[in-house]
Design a protein around this motif. Structure first.
Motif, short mmCIF file in Angstrom:
data_model
loop_
_atom_site.label_atom_id
_atom_site.label_comp_id
_atom_site.label_asym_id
_atom_site.label_seq_id
_atom_site.Cartn_x
_atom_site.Cartn_y
_atom_site.Cartn_z
N LYS A 1 -9.12 5.37 -5.27
CA LYS A 1 -7.76 5.24 -5.80
C LYS A 1 -6.73 5.81 -4.82
O LYS A 1 -5.64 5.29 -4.67
CB LYS A 1 -7.71 5.99 -7.14
CG LYS A 1 -6.66 5.47 -8.09
CD LYS A 1 -6.63 6.28 -9.37
CE LYS A 1 -7.76 5.99 -10.32
NZ LYS A 1 -7.58 6.58 -11.65
N ASP A 2 -7.15 6.86 -4.12
CA ASP A 2 -6.18 7.58 -3.28
C ASP A 2 -5.79 6.83 -2.02
O ASP A 2 -4.71 7.04 -1.50
CB ASP A 2 -6.77 8.94 -2.90
CG ASP A 2 -7.18 9.71 -4.13
OD1 ASP A 2 -6.49 9.56 -5.16
OD2 ASP A 2 -8.21 10.42 -4.07
N ASN A 3 -6.68 6.00 -1.49
CA ASN A 3 -6.33 5.40 -0.21
C ASN A 3 -6.11 3.89 -0.27
O ASN A 3 -6.13 3.22 0.74
CB ASN A 3 -7.38 5.75 0.86
CG ASN A 3 -8.75 5.18 0.50
OD1 ASN A 3 -8.91 4.54 -0.54
ND2 ASN A 3 -9.72 5.41 1.37
N ILE A 4 -5.89 3.38 -1.46
CA ILE A 4 -5.61 1.95 -1.57
C ILE A 4 -4.39 1.58 -0.74
O ILE A 4 -4.39 0.61 0.02
CB ILE A 4 -5.39 1.56 -3.05
CG1 ILE A 4 -6.71 1.65 -3.82
CG2 ILE A 4 -4.82 0.15 -3.16
CD1 ILE A 4 -6.59 1.39 -5.29
N LYS A 5 -3.39 2.40 -0.87
CA LYS A 5 -2.13 2.09 -0.21
C LYS A 5 -2.27 2.12 1.31
O LYS A 5 -1.77 1.25 2.02
CB LYS A 5 -1.06 3.09 -0.65
CG LYS A 5 0.35 2.65 -0.36
CD LYS A 5 1.31 3.53 -1.14
CE LYS A 5 2.73 3.03 -0.98
NZ LYS A 5 3.67 3.82 -1.81
N THR A 6 -3.04 3.10 1.79
CA THR A 6 -3.12 3.28 3.23
C THR A 6 -4.14 2.35 3.88
O THR A 6 -4.20 2.27 5.10
CB THR A 6 -3.51 4.73 3.56
OG1 THR A 6 -4.73 5.02 2.86
CG2 THR A 6 -2.42 5.68 3.11
N THR A 7 -4.95 1.70 3.09
CA THR A 7 -5.96 0.83 3.69
C THR A 7 -5.67 -0.64 3.40
O THR A 7 -5.01 -1.32 4.17
CB THR A 7 -7.36 1.18 3.19
OG1 THR A 7 -7.36 1.17 1.77
CG2 THR A 7 -7.80 2.54 3.68
N VAL A 8 -6.14 -1.09 2.24
CA VAL A 8 -6.06 -2.54 1.97
C VAL A 8 -4.63 -3.03 1.94
O VAL A 8 -4.35 -4.15 2.36
CB VAL A 8 -6.80 -2.91 0.68
CG1 VAL A 8 -8.29 -2.81 0.87
CG2 VAL A 8 -6.34 -2.08 -0.48
N VAL A 9 -3.73 -2.21 1.43
CA VAL A 9 -2.34 -2.65 1.38
C VAL A 9 -1.71 -2.57 2.76
O VAL A 9 -1.08 -3.52 3.24
CB VAL A 9 -1.54 -1.82 0.35
CG1 VAL A 9 -0.06 -2.20 0.40
CG2 VAL A 9 -2.10 -2.02 -1.04
N ALA A 10 -1.94 -1.47 3.41
CA ALA A 10 -1.35 -1.28 4.73
C ALA A 10 -1.86 -2.33 5.72
O ALA A 10 -1.10 -2.83 6.55
CB ALA A 10 -1.66 0.12 5.24
N ASP A 11 -3.13 -2.68 5.60
CA ASP A 11 -3.69 -3.66 6.53
C ASP A 11 -3.34 -5.10 6.14
O ASP A 11 -3.78 -6.04 6.79
CB ASP A 11 -5.22 -3.53 6.58
CG ASP A 11 -5.62 -2.25 7.30
OD1 ASP A 11 -4.71 -1.54 7.76
OD2 ASP A 11 -6.83 -1.98 7.40
N GLY A 12 -2.60 -5.26 5.07
CA GLY A 12 -2.18 -6.61 4.69
C GLY A 12 -3.26 -7.42 3.99
O GLY A 12 -3.15 -8.63 3.85
N LEU A 13 -4.30 -6.75 3.56
CA LEU A 13 -5.39 -7.46 2.87
C LEU A 13 -4.85 -8.03 1.56
O LEU A 13 -5.05 -9.21 1.25
CB LEU A 13 -6.51 -6.47 2.60
CG LEU A 13 -7.90 -7.01 2.36
CD1 LEU A 13 -8.35 -7.83 3.54
CD2 LEU A 13 -8.86 -5.83 2.16
N TYR A 14 -4.21 -7.19 0.78
CA TYR A 14 -3.56 -7.63 -0.45
C TYR A 14 -2.15 -7.08 -0.49
O TYR A 14 -1.89 -6.00 0.03
CB TYR A 14 -4.31 -7.13 -1.69
CG TYR A 14 -5.79 -7.41 -1.67
CD1 TYR A 14 -6.25 -8.73 -1.72
CD2 TYR A 14 -6.69 -6.37 -1.62
CE1 TYR A 14 -7.62 -8.98 -1.69
CE2 TYR A 14 -8.06 -6.62 -1.60
CZ TYR A 14 -8.52 -7.93 -1.63
OH TYR A 14 -9.83 -8.19 -1.61
N THR A 15 -1.28 -7.84 -1.13
CA THR A 15 0.06 -7.28 -1.36
C THR A 15 0.02 -6.47 -2.64
O THR A 15 -0.89 -6.65 -3.47
CB THR A 15 1.09 -8.40 -1.53
OG1 THR A 15 0.73 -9.15 -2.67
CG2 THR A 15 1.14 -9.30 -0.31
N VAL A 16 1.00 -5.62 -2.79
CA VAL A 16 1.08 -4.83 -4.02
C VAL A 16 1.21 -5.76 -5.21
O VAL A 16 0.62 -5.54 -6.27
CB VAL A 16 2.26 -3.84 -3.94
CG1 VAL A 16 2.50 -3.20 -5.30
CG2 VAL A 16 1.98 -2.78 -2.89
#
Ligand SMILES: Nc1ncnc2c1ncn2[C@@H]1O[C@H](COP(=O)(O)OP(=O)(O)OP(=O)(O)O)[C@@H](O)[C@H]1O
Ligand SMILES: Nc1ncnc2c1ncn2[C@@H]1O[C@H](COP(=O)(O)OP(=O)(O)OP(=O)(O)O)[C@@H](O)[C@H]1O
Ligand SMILES: [Mg+2]
Ligand SMILES: [Mg+2]
Lengths: 422, 348, 259, 259, 422
Positions: free
Chosen positions: B315-330
């Motif tokens: 939960k803690d690194n969703i933003k810094t990984t998958v979101v930051a890498d453009g895998l999924y948008t918010v």
């Protein structure tokens, strides 16, 4: 001419002989006659679904003795929900089997329709009822297309549905799109249909009671009408015994379910589908025509039955049931994934019908075989899971048990053949 | 006669096939399956994109073996027929692909083992380590269970018994779990089927007894979906692992029905693969920065390699990984059903 | 008492692969008339009946119903016109019981539901008319004897209210008593003003009930005879195409060799 | 010229589910004798033939072959004894051609390979004997007419060298000429010293070729008659179980009502 | 009584009528008659395998025009090797289909037998011939067991082989053990059977020539014997045209193969299997009995055919062919893996038989349909691979093409039914 009416051009001749054959071995009245008749049926192999029920009892006894949690209310309750997806699909398969045909696309179609629902409802935020309807209509359309290719173009059902198996799977992948799995919200109608469990004690018992009463009422009414019309009817003892048997099973099931969480809605829906479609098959013109086609297609055609229409409609029913099953399967894992409809689903659904006693060669079977077959397959799977054996061993045992479950039935039928009845 | 170039594989790639300009390189991309979303969603587009960037005239032939080793073998044949000079090969079965690798090697075609270390004379390797993945999953589960370890046992639900990679995940997971957690029931799940996983989990919960279940190891997110519903039905809320960082897995992590997943930052992996491919296509040797290590594959060949570390997604690194890498948008993640959880996790 | 022409064939031809089964057939059936259709084995009688009944489509020629040309593409079409047919290859549904077969396609319903009781009752009376004993009307027809099946097929044709009944060798498998009943039945049908086409190889039966005898030979018309003005020998020679045939030879031998 | 008993049944009973099809049947067939087996529809004639031929197993009773009890479990066993059977439900293989059906189970081979040429030649001559015209011996029997199929089935029984031939309503679907040929054939078989069991509903045929007439009624023996000392009427009343039956009534009407 | 001999108790009667029917539309002599006959056959739908061949030509033309490397010698040569595994299994399936039955275990059996060979030869170092024999015997035993359950116990073939499908797969996993995939040495007999390619130009042309000569010789001999016996025989023109057609196909194939590496041994073995087993089916008593069973099982039984024995032997043949196919498939990837025999193999093998023209309902078909069907399926796969589309699209197109390939045939058969021939 009145619809469906009959108009005899020939007055009944005066010199009529009695139609009852004097050689018919008439059953004696009373309990003794009943037992005698039963013994005669066993020796000549007319056992109906008894062998499968026996097999089921043996399977339960063995797994129950291996691990007591198999027969726990919790496991049986879970089982009663887990079989619904495959069972629904198997009901559709039974229809196709009755025609003596096969549908290899049911797995893919179930996956496709689950994907339609999930994508519409979750991804596009379409109203859940509209999404549900779209999924079902999608299934129906698929069946319609396949049915037309089979009935009108004349492509063997095996090939049409094999092509469908590939094609609809492709379409499902396309619809799910790049993101793959779509989670259901868990609050939508489909999830609720699966996850709802009526925990009031009255629910399960009530349903059992209604079922038993319906059966009793129908039997008594029928017997009355028959007596009034002067045609042979079922003796009172017979009705009583059957009702008693059904009551025992129904209340035992209700009791077990109440021991855990109560009556799962999914199971109830499944039973309703079985009963209604069984009624359609046995008591309507449509059902009669389906059986006729499975028995002798040329005979059915000559009797003026619209063969193409029956075929198309049966394939439509089958695919629609696949859609229903697919939705329940999706609800089971609360998501539509790319693996939906794959794996063993197709084989399990067909096997359920066949193991339950529906003939692959057409003209013989019932929707109840979907329940029995799905129960056998589900029980084996559940039992093996509880044992937790390695897959290699699991596969072998599952194969062996599947085979064993049908051997009894086959031996019975062999006697029957020897007695000239197959 | 029209395509005699097809006859001599590995050369004259320009003449074979329709419309590629003279001097274009031809690269074959062979991926194993479509059941997990990553291959067609990430690997393929990212690799194609990077190759185009590095060598604009490059022509890329894509093949997907749909989990079938034999199909993949025929696809290697096809690739050689079409005159591909470099193969980026993600093997369905790392062992049985050996003969195809040999065939390509004999035809003068370079083979880059992608994601899974194929056997045979492979020229380069880029991957996440499958065993490592399993180990991370196992460790995450051990951590999440924490001091409840003594009070019950876990359920292990592994991948398909007919998928060689599942064996790697399983071995890795065991190396982390064994001795630390008690394994109540363990399953291999044919076809990675979520419905099967659901039934296995239900059966195991029944067999072990609900209160005695302290955690569930699931080899991937697909099965975790089925397991999560089984846990919910049994009224359990215990740690549950996953893999692949699928969108649905991310969402489950947000609402807490799944504890973790393994996020493999595809971008570095695909970039390295593309660089390797283009380098080979240009006939150059690989830079040691691109292949810092050497590994030995199952057939004993020494393979220059680049191993990328997978990330444990919580939960803690969703933003810094998958979101930051453009895998999924918010927006993709935070559908109305997950809006509250998103807020709580600080995603929105 | 024969009335106007109900059914007529004009130049009907039918070919199966390399076999020309029917060539230019002309035929007329009048209301209240029993038309016997006779001919050697393979003469094309059943093919003709099936062409009328919509089982086969003729390649050429037209079928006229009450003077108007009609197209009969499916057995349903023929049934809707009012043609009932008993086929030589009975085509019963082996898996259905006797009642199911009798009412197939014309089920009696009560509130859209099959009225099994009414059908069973009516089945019994229909079968009684034809003097057949069947162990139970609820057993699958697969387990009936040849004659029992034949009677079921005949009884089928009487459900509904046909205007023309075609019977393809209805008495072939029947016992003496049942045969007599079927002949009675044919006469009753005629008396009710129906047109009857009766195919039979049994000359005695033909001579007993037919008004007109049409002969087919090798797929062509080979004469239409008025029964009252024709002898059995004439018809037999029209069938076999010769006055010297196995039948006459056998009879000749029979007379000289008899004890 | 009838010889010793080749085949005898002693107390044979057969039950199907709830139907007692045969009860305590006694029967004897002698070499060089034509035994006609007659009876109403559903009397159990075909069941009896099938029990002898090994298609059904009798529940009780024994079958004696040339004086010794034998067990006939499968059709093969009967064939090996020398019993050839023509069944009422012909059971031809629709997908095989005429030649294939005629020689099924008794193929002519040359160096272990089917000798199609020899079989085809022999088929033609067999069919010629029975005066049947078939478009080609190489078309699947599915496309034959009823009579043509019947003749193929009869010809089948003549391939091989049987000692007893059982014919279950062989002439039911046959034309007058073919019927005559089959009756000739039956006489030739008798003259060659074979035992023949002939089932037929046609009293004329029965009276023409039978030496002995055995009557079945409701699955039981109902008398064995010597043809020379019995009238047709006696046999019919044994069959129907009454002297007043549909046949006599019909005949009575026929005489008074004839023009 | 001489074995298989015929003894007429009846002398041919004198008054014989000619057996030839005057209504038979006799074909005219010469080219014109030939064309007329051809036209008649087309209009009445008696096309044999022409529709499938046409479908194949269309598939090749389309894929060839989309990408020229599809029709390259290299790809066609690869294709000719790739179809062997599935094709061999399909031959066995054809036998079972001829009975009107189905075998769902062929995939698992092929995997099992490949595993037996690999584990014996590679892991345990058993002599390669012994290992090969063990694998084949293993297949035969599997078939025997399934056949006995089907023929003697009376369990429907669908259920027996479905159980087998699971059971043998489990056994394979067990045999392969924890290590999973076993790589073949590459020098063993099985690998060599697959990988050997005769590169001498003479090899391919020689085989083509021998094939054509054999066909011509057999046709001429047969026509002679028929003429001598006075039964209708094939006209010279007919024989000439057929031989020419076969020669064109054979030499074209040989030429194409020689353009690449030469004649693959695997293809040669496949063709030998097809020809020999086709001969068995069409020209031996055994084959005749197989067809008879597929046409009318009760008829076959009454004709004195040992039904159980034929059934058991057919299932044994089928499983043995599955073993052969499995070995070729293993040789193709030079290993026996846990996925061996899985995936689409089962469906592909059955579909190959059906698409090639063998009926699912028994009694009609030929081993050549295995070749044609395997070619259709292999070509689609190869063509799709060359196009490199995403799987979703691939599935849909494959399904559509499969369907289309059979539609021609179905339409032809529909005409045929209308003309009274089905
Ligand atoms: N396989 C079977 N299963 C159940 N009952 C059967 C079976 N075969 C025959 N019967 C019954 O046995 C009785 C005798 O039948 P059988 O066929 O022997 O009569 P038959 O004398 O040959 O009559 P027919 O002259 O009509 O051919 C009939 O009542 C029939 O319903
Ligand atoms: N479906 C078919 N396909 C090919 N030929 C057929 C088909 N049906 C009938 N024939 C041929 O057409 C001819 C006429 O057959 P038909 O059945 O009409 O004869 P029939 O007069 O009824 O003879 P029978 O008295 O023997 O019943 C026969 O030569 C037969 O072989
Ligand atoms: Mg006819
Ligand atoms: Mg009979």
């Amino acid at each position: 001419m009145p619809k469906g009416g009959v108009n005899a051009p020939v007055p009944v001749a005066a010199e009529a002989t009695p139609a009852v054959d004097p050689r018919l071995i008439v059953r004696q009245e009373g309990v003794k006659g009943y037992l005698g008749e039963f013994r005669r049926r066993i020796t000549s192999g007319e056992l109906g679904s008894l062998p499968v029920v026996l097999a089921l009892i043996v399977i339960w006894a063995v797994f129950g003795s291996l691990n007591s949690s198999f027969l726990s209310a919790q496991n049986l309750s879970n089982l009663s929900q887990q079989i619904v997806g495959t069972g629904m699909i198997a009901i559709g398969v039974v229809f196709v089997l009755l025609l003596g045909e096969i549908d290899l696309s049911v797995g893919s179609v179930s996956g496709l329709c689950a994907a339609i629902f999930a994508v519409l409802n979750v991804t596009h935020g379409v109203n859940q009822w509209v999404a549900l309807l779209s999924a079902l209509v999608g299934g129906a359309v698929v069946g319609l297309i396949q049915g037309v290719f089979f009935a009108k173009v004349g492509v063997p059902a095996f090939v049409v549905t094999l092509a469908g198996n590939l094609g609809w799977n492709g379409l499902m992948l396309q619809i799910l799109g790049a993101n793959g799995t779509v989670n259901l919200s868990g609050k939508d109608i489909v999830s609720r249909l699966y996850s709802t469990i009526y925990s009031e004690q009255a629910a399960a018992y009530g349903v059992a009671l209604i079922g038993v009463l319906l059966f009793l009422g129908a039997s008594v009414l029928d017997a009355r009408r028959r007596q009034a019309a002067g045609v042979p009817s079922r003796p009172v003892l017979d009705i009583a015994l059957r009702t008693a048997a059904i009551a025992v099973i129904a209340f035992l099931a209700a009791y077990t379910l109440n021991q855990y969480k109560g009556l799962p809605l999914a199971l109830l829906i499944f039973l309703v589908f079985i009963v209604v479609l069984d009624f359609v098959l046995r008591r309507t013109t449509y059902g009669r025509q389906v059986f006729a086609l499975g028995g002798n297609i040329e005979g059915a055609r000559r009797a003026g039955i619209n063969v193409s229409w029956i075929r198309i409609s049966v394939f439509t029913i089958c695919s629609t049931m696949a859609a229903v099953g697919g939705l329940f399967l999706a609800a089971q894992i609360q998501s539509a994934s790319q693996t939906s409809g794959g794996g063993n689903l197709l084989m399990n659904a067909i096997a359920a019908g066949v193991i339950g006693g529906t003939s692959l060669f057409g003209g013989r079977g019932s929707t109840w075989s979907a329940l029995l077959g799905a129960l056998v397959i589900g029980s084996i799977q559940s039992g093996m899971n509880i044992q937790g054996l390695s897959n290699a061993i699991q596969f072998m045992i599952t194969g062996a048990v599947l085979l064993a479950a049908v051997v009894v039935d086959s031996l019975a039928r062999r006697t029957q053949r020897a007695a000239g009845r197959a | 006669e029209e395509s005699s170039g097809g006859g001599s594989s590995g050369s004259a790639s320009g003449s074979a096939g329709g419309g590629s300009t003279v001097g274009a390189v031809r690269i074959g991309l062979l991926l194993p399956e479509t059941k997990t979303t990553r291959y067609e969603q990430f690997d393929r587009p990212l690799i194609e994109q990077k190759i185009k960037e590095l060598a604009p005239q490059a022509q890329i032939d894509y093949y997907n073996a749909n989990e079938n080793a034999t199909t993949q073998q025929t696809q290697v044949d096809t690739a050689l027929t079409k005159g591909d000079k470099v193969l980026i090969l993600d093997a369905v079965d790392a062992k049985s692909i050996q003969s195809s690798v040999q065939k390509a090697h004999d035809a003068g075609v370079k083979v880059i083992a992608y994601d899974r270390l194929a056997q045979g004379p492979v020229d380069a390797y880029v991957s996440f380590d499958n065993k490592k993945v399993g180990q991370l999953q196992g460790q995450a589960l051990v951590d999440a269970v924490g001091d409840k370890a003594g009070s019950g046992s876990i359920i292990m639900i592994n991948g398909s018994p007919t998928d060689p990679n599942a064996a790697d995940f399983k071995a890795g997971a065991h190396s982390a779990i064994d001795g630390k957690l008690k394994i109540g029931k363990e399953y291999d799940t044919p076809n990675w089927d979520p419905n099967n996983a659901n039934q296995e989990a239900s059966a195991a919960i029944t067999a072990i007894g609900g209160p005695n279940v302290v955690g569930v190891y699931s080899a991937n997110d697909g099965m975790a979906a089925g397991i999560a519903t089984a846990l919910k039905a049994a009224g359990l809320s215990v740690p549950l692992t996953g893999q692949d960082a699928q969108l649905d897995g991310v969402q489950r992590i947000l609402v807490g029905t799944q504890t973790m997943s393994i996020y493999k930052p595809f971008k570095p992996e695909t970039d390295v693969a593309a660089q390797m491919a283009v380098t080979f296509a240009q006939g150059k040797p690989l830079d040691s920065a691109l292949v810092p290590v050497t590994v030995t594959n199952g057939s004993g060949n020494q393979v220059p390699a680049n191993l990328i570390t997978p990330v444990v997604l919580t939960k803690d690194n969703i933003k810094t990984t998958v979101v930051a890498d453009g895998l999924y948008t918010v927006a993709q993640i935070c559908t109305p059903d997950y809006a509250d959880a998103c807020k709580a996790a600080g995603l929105q | 008492m024969t009335g106007e022409t109900v059914l007529a064939l004009r130049g009907v031809s039918k070919r199966f692969g390399a076999v020309q089964a029917l060539t230019d057939i002309e035929l007329e059936v009048r209301a209240g008339e029993v038309l016997a259709l006779v001919g050697d084995n393979g003469a094309g009688k059943s093919t003709l009946v099936k062409s009328i009944a919509g089982v086969h489509q003729p390649d050429e020629g037209t079928i006229e119903w009450q003077g108007r040309p009609v197209s009969v593409h499916r057995p349903q079409d023929a049934q809707q016109l009012g043609i009932a047919t008993v086929y030589q290859d009975l085509a019963l549904c082996d898996n259905l019981d006797v009642v199911g077969n009798l009412f197939l396609g014309r089920e009696i319903r009560r509130f859209a539901i099959l009225d099994e009781v009414a059908m069973e009752k009516r089945s019994r009376s229909l079968l009684d008319t034809l003097s057949i004993r069947i162990p139970s009307v609820r057993i699958p027809v697969a387990s009936l004897s040849g004659g029992q099946r034949q009677v079921v097929a005949i009884a089928r044709a009487l459900v509904g209210s046909p205007k023309v009944v075609m019977l393809d060798e209805p008495t072939a498998a029947l016992g003496v008593e049942q045969t007599a009943q079927v002949l009675d039945l044919v006469e009753r049908l005629r008396d009710q003003g129906l047109g009857v086409i009766l195919i039979s190889h049994n000359m005695a039966d033909v001579m007993a009930v037919a008004d007109t005898v049409a002969v087919l030979r090798l797929g062509r018309n080979n004469g239409v005879f008025d029964k009252r003005r024709t002898s059995q020998e004439e018809i037999i020679s029209a069938i076999t195409g010769a006055t010297d045939n196995a039948v006459t030879r056998r009879e000749a031998r029979g007379t000289e060799g008899s004890p």
